[in-house]
Write a protein that holds these residues in place. Structure first.
Motif, PDB file in Angstrom:
ATOM      1  N   PHE A   1       0.828  -1.219   0.000  1.00 36.25           N
ATOM      2  CA  PHE A   1       0.000   0.000   0.000  1.00 36.25           C
ATOM      3  C   PHE A   1       0.859   1.264   0.000  1.00 36.25           C
ATOM      4  O   PHE A   1       0.520   2.259   0.622  1.00 36.25           O
ATOM      5  CB  PHE A   1      -0.953   0.046   1.197  1.00 36.25           C
TER       6      PHE A   1
ATOM      7  N   PHE B   1      -9.256  -2.725   7.152  1.00 38.97           N
ATOM      8  CA  PHE B   1      -8.234  -1.777   6.733  1.00 38.97           C
ATOM      9  C   PHE B   1      -8.503  -0.433   7.398  1.00 38.97           C
ATOM     10  O   PHE B   1      -9.630  -0.123   7.770  1.00 38.97           O
ATOM     11  CB  PHE B   1      -8.242  -1.595   5.206  1.00 38.97           C
TER      12      PHE B   1
ATOM     13  N   THR C   1      -7.170   3.881   7.194  1.00 35.59           N
ATOM     14  CA  THR C   1      -6.393   4.931   6.538  1.00 35.59           C
ATOM     15  C   THR C   1      -6.262   6.103   7.501  1.00 35.59           C
ATOM     16  O   THR C   1      -7.145   6.357   8.320  1.00 35.59           O
ATOM     17  CB  THR C   1      -7.051   5.411   5.231  1.00 35.59           C
TER      18      THR C   1
ATOM     19  N   MET D   1     -10.146  -2.616   1.047  1.00 34.33           N
ATOM     20  CA  MET D   1      -9.105  -1.633   0.764  1.00 34.33           C
ATOM     21  C   MET D   1      -9.671  -0.515  -0.115  1.00 34.33           C
ATOM     22  O   MET D   1     -10.148  -0.771  -1.214  1.00 34.33           O
ATOM     23  CB  MET D   1      -7.944  -2.344   0.053  1.00 34.33           C
TER      24      MET D   1
ATOM     25  N   THR E   1      -1.876   3.782   4.857  1.00 33.75           N
ATOM     26  CA  THR E   1      -2.844   2.696   4.916  1.00 33.75           C
ATOM     27  C   THR E   1      -2.298   1.588   5.794  1.00 33.75           C
ATOM     28  O   THR E   1      -1.096   1.315   5.804  1.00 33.75           O
ATOM     29  CB  THR E   1      -3.133   2.155   3.499  1.00 33.75           C
TER      30      THR E   1
ATOM     31  N   ARG F   1      -3.286  -2.447   7.737  1.00 33.67           N
ATOM     32  CA  ARG F   1      -4.140  -3.612   7.955  1.00 33.67           C
ATOM     33  C   ARG F   1      -4.556  -3.591   9.422  1.00 33.67           C
ATOM     34  O   ARG F   1      -3.767  -3.221  10.288  1.00 33.67           O
ATOM     35  CB  ARG F   1      -3.389  -4.909   7.685  1.00 33.67           C
TER      36      ARG F   1
END
Length: 183
Positions: free
Chosen positions: A49, A108, A110, A165, A174, A176
Motif C-alpha cells: 500500500f 483496513f 487509513t 481496501m 494505509t 491492515r
C-alpha cells in the motif's frame, strides 16, 4: 473525546509476523477497556500500500481523556515501551467520530495528517471535516470515521476504518487491522 496514536517504525527486514502474533495475543486484552471508543491494532508492511516503512501503529478513540491516561499508566503500555522503546504519542481533540453498527467488520484503516494554515477559519474547517466524517460512514463505505485537530502543531487527523481496501491518495497511510477492541 480524544484520539491517540503512537507509531513504532521497525527495521526494513523486521519479521512482521512478530507484530501479527503480538496483536493476536494482546489485542483482546483491551476489549471492554473503560472509556474506550475503539482501539484499532494496525500495522503496515514496507512496500505494501505504498508504505515506506514497517509500522506498528495502534489508533485509539477514547470517550474520555481519563481512558487515555489510564492506558498510558497501565502495565500493558509499560510492556510495549519495554519491547519497543518510548514512543511519541500523538493526540487530537476529536471534532467528530462516527461508527457504523458493522464496525467489527473493518479490515483496513487509513490515516491522513494535514497541516492547518495559521489563522485559518477553524470553525469552518471543523464544520467541513465533521460533515465529511459523517458522510464517509453514511454513504462513503467507511465503517468508522474520526476527525480532529491538535493545536500544538496545528495538524488535523482523518482516520477511517474500512471493510475493503479503499482507493487512496499517495499521501495517505494505509494499514491492515489485526484486531479491533470495542467497548
Amino acid at each position: 473525546m480524544i484520539a491517540m496514536q503512537y507509531s513504532v517504525t521497525l527495521p526494513a527486514d523486521y519479521d512482521m509476523s512478530i507484530i501479527d502474533r503480538r496483536i493476536r495475543d494482546k489485542g483482546p486484552l483491551l476489549d471492554g477497556f473503560p472509556n474506550l471508543g475503539f482501539k484499532a491494532y494496525v500495522s503496515a508492511r514496507r512496500g505494501e500500500f505504498a508504505s515506506r516503512d514497517n509500522l506498528y501503529a495502534p489508533f485509539y478513540l477514547w470517550q474520555k481523556p481519563e481512558g487515555a491516561s489510564d492506558f498510558l499508566c497501565s502495565p500493558g503500555f509499560a510492556a510495549l515501551t519495554g519491547a519497543f522503546g518510548w514512543p511519541q504519542v500523538r493526540t487530537w481533540i476529536v471534532w467528530q467520530a462516527e461508527a457504523s453498527p458493522e464496525i467489527a467488520a473493518a479490515r483496513f484503516a487509513t490515516r491522513d495528517i494535514l497541516p492547518t494554515e495559521p489563522y485559518a477559519p477553524l470553525a469552518d474547517i471543523r464544520q467541513a471535516e465533521s460533515a465529511a466524517a459523517g458522510a464517509d460512514v453514511a454513504a462513503g463505505g467507511a465503517l468508522a470515521s474520526v476527525c480532529g485537530f491538535e493545536p500544538t502543531t496545528w495538524t488535523r487527523v482523518r482516520f477511517r476504518l474500512w471493510p475493503e481496501m479503499p482507493a487512496i491518495d499517495a499521501r495517505t497511510q494505509t494499514y491492515r487491522i489485526g484486531h479491533l477492541s470495542l467497548p
